[in-house]
Design an enzyme around this catalytic site. Sequence first.
Site, PDB file in Angstrom:
ATOM      1  N   PRO A 137      -9.336  -9.048 -12.161  1.00  0.00           N
ATOM      2  CA  PRO A 137     -10.501  -9.669 -12.819  1.00  0.00           C
ATOM      3  C   PRO A 137     -10.127 -10.779 -13.797  1.00  0.00           C
ATOM      4  CG  PRO A 137     -10.075  -7.463 -13.691  1.00  0.00           C
ATOM      5  CD  PRO A 137      -9.206  -7.619 -12.486  1.00  0.00           C
ATOM      6  N   LYS A 138      -8.848 -10.888 -14.155  1.00  0.00           N
ATOM      7  CA  LYS A 138      -8.414 -11.942 -15.079  1.00  0.00           C
ATOM      8  C   LYS A 138      -8.241 -13.288 -14.396  1.00  0.00           C
ATOM      9  CE  LYS A 138      -6.057  -8.777 -18.239  1.00  0.00           C
ATOM     10  NZ  LYS A 138      -4.762  -8.411 -18.877  1.00  0.00           N
TER      11      LYS A 138
ATOM     12  N   SER B  83     -13.240 -14.725  -4.395  1.00  0.00           N
ATOM     13  CA  SER B  83     -12.852 -13.370  -4.770  1.00  0.00           C
ATOM     14  C   SER B  83     -13.941 -12.704  -5.605  1.00  0.00           C
ATOM     15  CB  SER B  83     -11.534 -13.418  -5.555  1.00  0.00           C
ATOM     16  OG  SER B  83     -11.104 -12.144  -5.910  1.00  0.00           O
TER      17      SER B  83
ATOM     18  N   ASP C 105      -7.681 -10.750  -0.489  1.00  0.00           N
ATOM     19  CA  ASP C 105      -7.688 -11.477   0.789  1.00  0.00           C
ATOM     20  C   ASP C 105      -8.651 -12.660   0.726  1.00  0.00           C
ATOM     21  OD1 ASP C 105      -6.012  -9.437   1.714  1.00  0.00           O
ATOM     22  OD2 ASP C 105      -7.683  -8.286   2.520  1.00  0.00           O
TER      23      ASP C 105
ATOM     24  N   GLY D   7     -10.607  -5.967  -0.636  1.00  0.00           N
ATOM     25  CA  GLY D   7     -10.635  -7.242   0.069  1.00  0.00           C
ATOM     26  C   GLY D   7     -10.713  -8.458  -0.823  1.00  0.00           C
ATOM     27  N   ALA D   8     -10.792  -8.262  -2.146  1.00  0.00           N
ATOM     28  CA  ALA D   8     -10.935  -9.402  -3.048  1.00  0.00           C
ATOM     29  C   ALA D   8      -9.706 -10.310  -3.010  1.00  0.00           C
ATOM     30  CB  ALA D   8     -11.176  -8.914  -4.477  1.00  0.00           C
TER      31      ALA D   8
ATOM     32  N   ARG E  60       0.865  -1.183   0.000  1.00  0.00           N
ATOM     33  CA  ARG E  60       0.000   0.000   0.000  1.00  0.00           C
ATOM     34  C   ARG E  60       0.902   1.233   0.000  1.00  0.00           C
ATOM     35  NH1 ARG E  60      -2.651  -3.628  -1.112  1.00  0.00           N
ATOM     36  NH2 ARG E  60      -4.547  -4.444  -0.148  1.00  0.00           N
TER      37      ARG E  60
END
Length: 319
Positions: free
Chosen positions: A235-236, A291, A264, A261-262, A174
């Site tokens: 997204p891939k 996810s 994680d 959070g996706a 981050r």
Amino acid sequence: MVFYKLLFMVKLVTLGEILIEFNSLTPGPLRHVNYFEKHVAGSEANYCVAFIKQGNECGIIARVGDDEFGYNAIEWLRGQGVDVSHIKIDPTAPTGIFFIQRHYPVPYKSDSIYYRKGSAGSKLSPEDVDENFIKSATLVHSTGITLAISTTAKEAVYKAFELASTRSFDTNIRLKLWSAEEAKKEILKLLSMYHLKFLITDIDDSKIIVGESDPDKVSKELSNYAEIIVMKLGPKGAIVYYDGKKYYSSGYQVLVEDVTGAGDALGGTFLSLYYKGFEIEKALDYAIVASTLNVMIRGDQENLPTTKDIEMFLRDMKK
């Protein structure tokens, strides 16, 4: 490679900051948002809940403030089945919070605005790391976020990894918490000190750490540091590298509410299913579903699926 189902639940222990997330009810710049929805979040807490949803155990080492947000975090996580016995209540600092700005200025992406400097979570220290608790774990996990929030938190990770028999790490860089140069230096230092069972990363982080964004080249650069590397591709989908092999699992096209959070959700689900005895390829396929479901709602933990939920999703997608 075949993994046989274990006849007992395994335990994950994570170290990191638990945060309260305020997610905008409407997309666009926060200056025009008037209403927010409150959620419990924080990468290591998200991993814990995702891990538990697949039928295993998880406990977290953390600090929260002696305030309503701190109590909210403890009660929520306890309700999700997390072992909260090693969350300390710190009367000298507040629970950290952050706000989510969605779909602006880039559609289908989210931005986190932090108010966590000097928080109770950033005061995590080696004193908080209980040796017996760490040694009771099958796997100990932390992230680059915990390395970034303070020197004492970083030292807590070092202590836990020193005591751990098996380790997992998500780079989770981050740049609002530290510079790219600091992130590269500290993450490579940790990787050189402690061999990992699992290293979970993504293209953006890899470019910072090893100067490469090609997944195959990244895996070669990082293969000396970890047995299993999971490369998140947004997204891939994702790729897992292990034993000289490579497996790619594609993503799904869904309506995106919030992507926070996706990663994680993917990481925590993958780790748990691996320890349930799933073959690595199947564990990644299922983790992609977790996810996917995560990005469809606001909040990091509310849509984390059980194994049964994932299988229902996959059955329906085949119709």
